[in-house]
Design an enzyme around this catalytic site. Sequence first.
Site, short mmCIF file in Angstrom:
data_model
loop_
_atom_site.label_atom_id
_atom_site.label_comp_id
_atom_site.label_asym_id
_atom_site.label_seq_id
_atom_site.Cartn_x
_atom_site.Cartn_y
_atom_site.Cartn_z
N GLY A 155 74.64 17.80 20.70
CA GLY A 155 75.71 17.94 19.78
C GLY A 155 75.73 18.86 18.51
O GLY A 155 74.61 19.70 18.47
N GLY A 180 71.94 23.74 28.47
CA GLY A 180 72.69 23.49 29.43
C GLY A 180 74.26 23.88 29.43
O GLY A 180 74.65 24.62 28.40
N GLY A 182 76.87 22.39 28.46
CA GLY A 182 77.79 22.03 27.04
C GLY A 182 77.16 22.83 26.11
O GLY A 182 78.11 23.60 25.27
N THR A 209 68.80 23.36 32.39
CA THR A 209 69.46 21.88 32.83
C THR A 209 68.63 21.42 34.06
O THR A 209 68.54 22.31 35.09
CB THR A 209 70.85 22.09 33.18
OG1 THR A 209 71.09 21.11 34.15
CG2 THR A 209 71.05 23.54 34.15
N VAL A 210 67.84 20.49 33.88
CA VAL A 210 66.83 20.03 34.79
C VAL A 210 67.70 19.51 35.91
O VAL A 210 67.00 19.80 37.19
CB VAL A 210 66.08 18.97 34.20
CG1 VAL A 210 66.90 17.56 34.01
CG2 VAL A 210 64.68 18.71 35.08
N ASP A 211 68.80 19.18 35.91
CA ASP A 211 69.60 18.85 37.10
C ASP A 211 69.90 19.85 38.01
O ASP A 211 70.48 19.73 39.23
CB ASP A 211 71.00 18.25 36.71
CG ASP A 211 70.84 16.81 35.96
OD1 ASP A 211 69.50 16.26 36.05
OD2 ASP A 211 71.82 16.46 35.52
N MET A 254 67.01 11.96 37.69
CA MET A 254 67.85 12.58 37.22
C MET A 254 68.91 13.18 38.11
O MET A 254 68.59 13.51 39.38
CB MET A 254 67.26 13.68 36.08
CG MET A 254 66.55 13.33 35.12
SD MET A 254 65.10 13.13 35.68
CE MET A 254 64.07 14.79 36.14
N ARG A 256 73.02 13.80 36.89
CA ARG A 256 74.27 12.92 36.33
C ARG A 256 75.46 13.16 37.47
O ARG A 256 76.15 12.53 37.80
CB ARG A 256 74.65 13.69 34.81
CG ARG A 256 73.63 13.34 33.89
CD ARG A 256 74.16 13.88 32.53
NE ARG A 256 75.40 13.04 32.52
CZ ARG A 256 75.81 12.10 31.80
NH1 ARG A 256 74.54 11.28 31.48
NH2 ARG A 256 76.98 11.58 31.55
N ILE A 364 59.23 12.94 33.26
CA ILE A 364 59.54 14.08 34.07
C ILE A 364 60.03 15.25 33.03
O ILE A 364 59.33 16.19 33.14
CB ILE A 364 60.43 13.78 35.24
CG1 ILE A 364 59.81 12.94 36.41
CG2 ILE A 364 60.96 15.36 35.76
CD1 ILE A 364 60.65 12.48 37.24
#
Length: 458
Positions: A155, A180, A182, A209-211, A254, A256, A364
């Site tokens: 944020g 990432g 955002g 972004t780990v995703d 992870m 999302r 992780i």
Amino acid sequence: MDTQKYDFSISTLGPCKVPSPIKLSNVEGDFIANYVTENEFIRYRVDTTMDEVVGPSKRSELLEKAGPREKIYFNPSHVHAAIVTCGGLCPGINDVVRAVVRCLWNRYGVQRISGIRFGFKGFLPDYNFNIQPLDPDFVDDCHKSGGSILGTSRGGGNRVIEIADAIEQLNINVIFIVGGDGTQRGSLEIAEEIERRGLKISVVGIPKTVDNDLSFIQKSFGFDTAVVKATESVGAAHMEAHSQINGIGLVKLMGRESGFIATHTAIASHETNFVLIPEVPFELDGPNGFLEHLKKRLERRHHAVIVVAEGAGQDLMQSAGGTDDSGNRKLSDIGVFLRDRMQEYFKSIDMHINLKYIDPSYQIRSAPAAPIDSIYCERLGNNAVHAAMAGKTKLIMGLVHNKFVHLPINVVISKRNYVDPEGSLWRDTLDATGQPILMVNDREAFMQNSIKKSNSKK
């Protein structure tokens, strides 16, 4: 194949007139590393068909190669650089910070480098965080630890005017923003506000972004480390499951909106029997539901390992509602939900199981980077500095087709990266697990509904 047209043009602050302090070469064959010129590009699209005619290409269709330029925009002795890390933790953040600081200081001679504490909130006066001066000594060993040496937070990026005020008041010339999807949206808004004010400040994003769900870039830093650590958890789950009567190992990872960590972990581990990801819907009950297939697996092999991405199966649960500080949709806990449903189901059919549930997510995220990620982070950080010193702005550093390139922020954040259920990665995952292609009961109705949804998006 992606046939959409994108504009890959990169914004610059002005012509480069300052000789670079990095002494390289423009001559081939002299055993001296070469500068990168403004006329070096790669193509984004490499897929083609037999009869397709490719080229000539417009500048907007090509990706600009990253690297040191012979002439740069900023006079290094006048530069005040800053770096900020935002969002959740990810392996490799400190490696990136270290690379940026060392390249600025040792290669360009920039000796005013500020670390902004705790993400975008570090710019805001109501938080009153001190600025952290950075130099090679301060960052020398930080890559050996996980987390962020600068701290991070979610944020604050929506307070664009106040952040731009702080950047202007600090007389910052170049700023590196690690984060990432955002975070990079915020980076673009900040860069546009800076531009409206007529300020010559370079804003360079470094994707975190780990995703691995940022589009266009080949992979995000920390992803390979995440797969290494996740594979260790799957190995533990398999050992527990294999050692029990009807043992079940359930590992939540992870992911999302994208199942990249789950799919890669399943392929790497060789011990996963079911992978559940956000991109592929599944049903729990019925003759072709997940629970029935799990039962058959136990009857046949007496143990099973399940990997589930955190964003999978959200349609099966009551919505958590709302968003977090980064603007991400809050997720219901699929791991706990599956654990409880499996226990209820096998109790209802009077079948003994021994279930172990593992959620290694924060272990992780906070791990130090593995060597493959350390290499990637070092090169990302160096190339980000080269881009900033050449006056490039509103860009994200990326790896595309194994080449480091400059990508416009607005293009990268225009869509997310997903596992393609019809692509080779998911196909190879199915081969690795042996699970059914679709765990739904009315396949024909499901397929027709999916085709309707696909057509409505076109």
